[in-house]
Write an enzyme that holds these catalytic residues in place. Structure first.
Site, PDB file in Angstrom:
ATOM      1  N   ASN A 244       0.836  -1.214   0.000  1.00 57.56           N
ATOM      2  CA  ASN A 244       0.000   0.000   0.000  1.00 57.56           C
ATOM      3  C   ASN A 244       0.869   1.263   0.000  1.00 57.56           C
ATOM      4  O   ASN A 244       0.361   2.370   0.083  1.00 57.56           O
ATOM      5  CB  ASN A 244      -0.964   0.018   1.194  1.00 57.56           C
ATOM      6  CG  ASN A 244      -0.256   0.112   2.529  1.00 57.56           C
ATOM      7  OD1 ASN A 244       0.966   0.026   2.585  1.00 57.56           O
ATOM      8  ND2 ASN A 244      -1.011   0.267   3.592  1.00 57.56           N
TER       9      ASN A 244
ATOM     10  N   SER B 296       4.391  -4.872   6.874  1.00 60.67           N
ATOM     11  CA  SER B 296       4.265  -4.273   8.205  1.00 60.67           C
ATOM     12  C   SER B 296       5.349  -3.225   8.377  1.00 60.67           C
ATOM     13  O   SER B 296       6.479  -3.426   7.938  1.00 60.67           O
ATOM     14  CB  SER B 296       4.455  -5.316   9.316  1.00 60.67           C
ATOM     15  OG  SER B 296       4.445  -4.685  10.583  1.00 60.67           O
TER      16      SER B 296
ATOM     17  N   GLY C  88      -5.583 -16.484   3.742  1.00 55.33           N
ATOM     18  CA  GLY C  88      -6.769 -16.877   2.963  1.00 55.33           C
ATOM     19  C   GLY C  88      -6.410 -17.070   1.493  1.00 55.33           C
ATOM     20  O   GLY C  88      -6.874 -18.022   0.848  1.00 55.33           O
TER      21      GLY C  88
ATOM     22  N   TYR D 113       3.741  -3.911  17.868  1.00 56.11           N
ATOM     23  CA  TYR D 113       4.574  -4.706  16.959  1.00 56.11           C
ATOM     24  C   TYR D 113       4.813  -6.105  17.537  1.00 56.11           C
ATOM     25  O   TYR D 113       4.505  -7.110  16.895  1.00 56.11           O
ATOM     26  CB  TYR D 113       5.892  -3.971  16.727  1.00 56.11           C
ATOM     27  CG  TYR D 113       6.757  -4.566  15.636  1.00 56.11           C
ATOM     28  CD1 TYR D 113       6.335  -4.582  14.313  1.00 56.11           C
ATOM     29  CD2 TYR D 113       8.003  -5.111  15.936  1.00 56.11           C
ATOM     30  CE1 TYR D 113       7.135  -5.121  13.315  1.00 56.11           C
ATOM     31  CE2 TYR D 113       8.805  -5.642  14.932  1.00 56.11           C
ATOM     32  CZ  TYR D 113       8.365  -5.646  13.625  1.00 56.11           C
ATOM     33  OH  TYR D 113       9.159  -6.178  12.636  1.00 56.11           O
TER      34      TYR D 113
ATOM     35  N   LYS E 274       3.029  -9.404  15.996  1.00 57.96           N
ATOM     36  CA  LYS E 274       3.856 -10.427  15.352  1.00 57.96           C
ATOM     37  C   LYS E 274       3.651 -11.777  16.043  1.00 57.96           C
ATOM     38  O   LYS E 274       3.639 -12.817  15.391  1.00 57.96           O
ATOM     39  CB  LYS E 274       5.335 -10.026  15.384  1.00 57.96           C
ATOM     40  CG  LYS E 274       5.690  -8.921  14.388  1.00 57.96           C
ATOM     41  CD  LYS E 274       5.752  -9.458  12.957  1.00 57.96           C
ATOM     42  CE  LYS E 274       6.189  -8.418  11.951  1.00 57.96           C
ATOM     43  NZ  LYS E 274       6.151  -8.898  10.561  1.00 57.96           N
TER      44      LYS E 274
ATOM     45  N   GLN F 250      -5.603 -26.224  11.206  1.00 61.93           N
ATOM     46  CA  GLN F 250      -6.989 -26.431  10.782  1.00 61.93           C
ATOM     47  C   GLN F 250      -7.119 -26.763   9.303  1.00 61.93           C
ATOM     48  O   GLN F 250      -8.036 -27.466   8.902  1.00 61.93           O
ATOM     49  CB  GLN F 250      -7.799 -25.172  11.124  1.00 61.93           C
ATOM     50  CG  GLN F 250      -9.262 -25.489  11.374  1.00 61.93           C
ATOM     51  CD  GLN F 250      -9.993 -24.273  11.938  1.00 61.93           C
ATOM     52  OE1 GLN F 250      -9.461 -23.561  12.778  1.00 61.93           O
ATOM     53  NE2 GLN F 250     -11.208 -24.041  11.461  1.00 61.93           N
TER      54      GLN F 250
ATOM     55  N   THR G  37      18.033  -6.386  10.431  1.00 60.12           N
ATOM     56  CA  THR G  37      18.589  -6.475   9.080  1.00 60.12           C
ATOM     57  C   THR G  37      18.788  -5.065   8.507  1.00 60.12           C
ATOM     58  O   THR G  37      17.938  -4.199   8.700  1.00 60.12           O
ATOM     59  CB  THR G  37      17.664  -7.335   8.213  1.00 60.12           C
ATOM     60  OG1 THR G  37      17.605  -8.626   8.833  1.00 60.12           O
ATOM     61  CG2 THR G  37      18.164  -7.483   6.800  1.00 60.12           C
TER      62      THR G  37
END
Ligand code: UDP
Length: 337
Positions: A54, A97, A124, A169, A173, A186, A199
């Protein structure tokens, strides 16, 4: 310089039999710092890559060269909102994120959403396409580790403040990891979780508002501004050059035996923040002085991964020294890119 590192990653991966050619890969957060490196590596290998971002913290400039590649598609979308995608996917990687502590008090809700609603949407998509799923978790899920657990193995459950300034955060996470495990249980999905340790490298955002410690110190040093060490600088981090991180993550995404595993990927060299400041001053020949600011609340005292699992399972180990990685990063910032 980036393409040199990408070639090195692709060379190492090829030797290890890790080859994403013709694989259909979806990367959320693919225009972010790490996301764009991963996108570039798999595009180079010949994967068909769809990048969703985004552009809240990701930047279009990070994927500028990829946009012309025919095996790369960019979709501007907030992954915490549903999206319908045509086509097939073999692998979904959820990276979206914000990750900078400077953003934890400005965008806590977006951070929580990216790692709960966002991962829900991404899982999903993977479920629908019967794709493998990789989640980029973080060393932050260990919170402020008990020193007994340094270096920290994946089996350590952490010491996180659920209502502290970093909880948007850390806890999201942790929830993201629980989401992954729930879908695995499931729906019998093939999942992998990487816990990433600090990093750094070219393409990281700098600036006072967003920057993590490495780009902040480099920018301060290059501009002769004071180097802002928080606390007394004895807190440690295990700084991992992006090329090593990308290679570790792609090995984890590929190796069959890694199904269902949680793996630390990070340098096993623990460095004090004050030492980092001194190395950067030396490498940049800077005349900047070091100034001390208060340590932010809940700033973890130490962070160092136990990487035995990554070595045994993925045959991965970090190869780029801190000095070499910093030299490359400094060169990139100096070039003003
Ligand atoms: N830090 C610092 N000066 C700065 C920015 C950060 O001393 O200008 C410290 C920070 O307090 C932490 C470490 O550097 O101990 C790493 O900070 P970073 O923001 O990179 O991420 P973190 O590892 O805390 O998530």
């Amino acid at each position: 310089m980036i393409s040199e590192d990408i070639q090195a990653v692709c060379g190492e991966l090829k030797k290890a039999g890790v080859d994403f050619e013709d694989k259909k890969v979806l990367i959320t957060g693919g225009a972010g710092f790490l996301g764009s490196w991963i996108s570039q590596a798999v595009v180079e290998q010949g994967a068909l890559v769809t990048c969703i971002d985004n552009l809240s913290s990701g930047q279009e400039s990070n994927i500028e060269e990829l946009k012309d590649r025919e095996n790369f598609t960019f979709i501007q979308h907030d992954i915490s909102k549903p999206i319908y995608l045509e086509g097939d996917y073999d692998l979904v990687m959820h990276l979206a994120s914000r990750a900078s502590p400077f953003e934890f008090d400005k965008f806590p809700i977006q951070i929580l959403k990216a790692n709960t609603l966002g991962i829900w949407v991404a899982l999903g998509i993977a479920k629908k396409h019967k794709a493998r799923f990789l989640y980029t978790s973080t060393s932050e899920i260990y919170g402020d580790p008990d020193p007994k657990y340094i270096p920290t193995p994946e089996s350590y459950n952490g010491n996180v403040n659920p209502v502290g300034p970093r909880s948007c955060y850390d806890e999201s996470k942790r929830a993201g990891e629980a989401f992954v495990k729930a879908y695995e249980l499931q729906h019998g999905m093939d999942t992998r979780i990487v816990r990433i340790f600090n990093t750094y490298g070219p393409k990281m955002r700098a600036g006072d508002v967003y920057g993590r410690v490495v780009p902040r110190f480099i920018e301060q040093a290059l501009n002769g501004k004071p180097i802002t060490v928080f606390g007394d600088g004895t807190q440690t981090r295990s700084f991992t050059y992006v090329r090593d991180q990308v290679e570790g993550i792609l090995r984890l995404a590929w190796v069959e035996e890694a199904m269902g595993e949680v793996v630390n990927i990070g340098s096993n060299v623990e460095t004090k923040v004050i030492e980092l400041a001194k190395i950067i001053i030396q490498l940049t020949n800077s005349e900047s002085e070091i100034v001390f600011h208060p340590l932010p609340k809940d700033d973890p005292r130490r962070r160092c991964p136990d990487i035995t699992k990554a070595k045994n399972l993925l045959n991965w180990r970090p190869q780029v020294s801190l000095e070499e990685g910093l030299r490359k990063t400094i060169e990139w910032f100096e070039a003003g890119q």
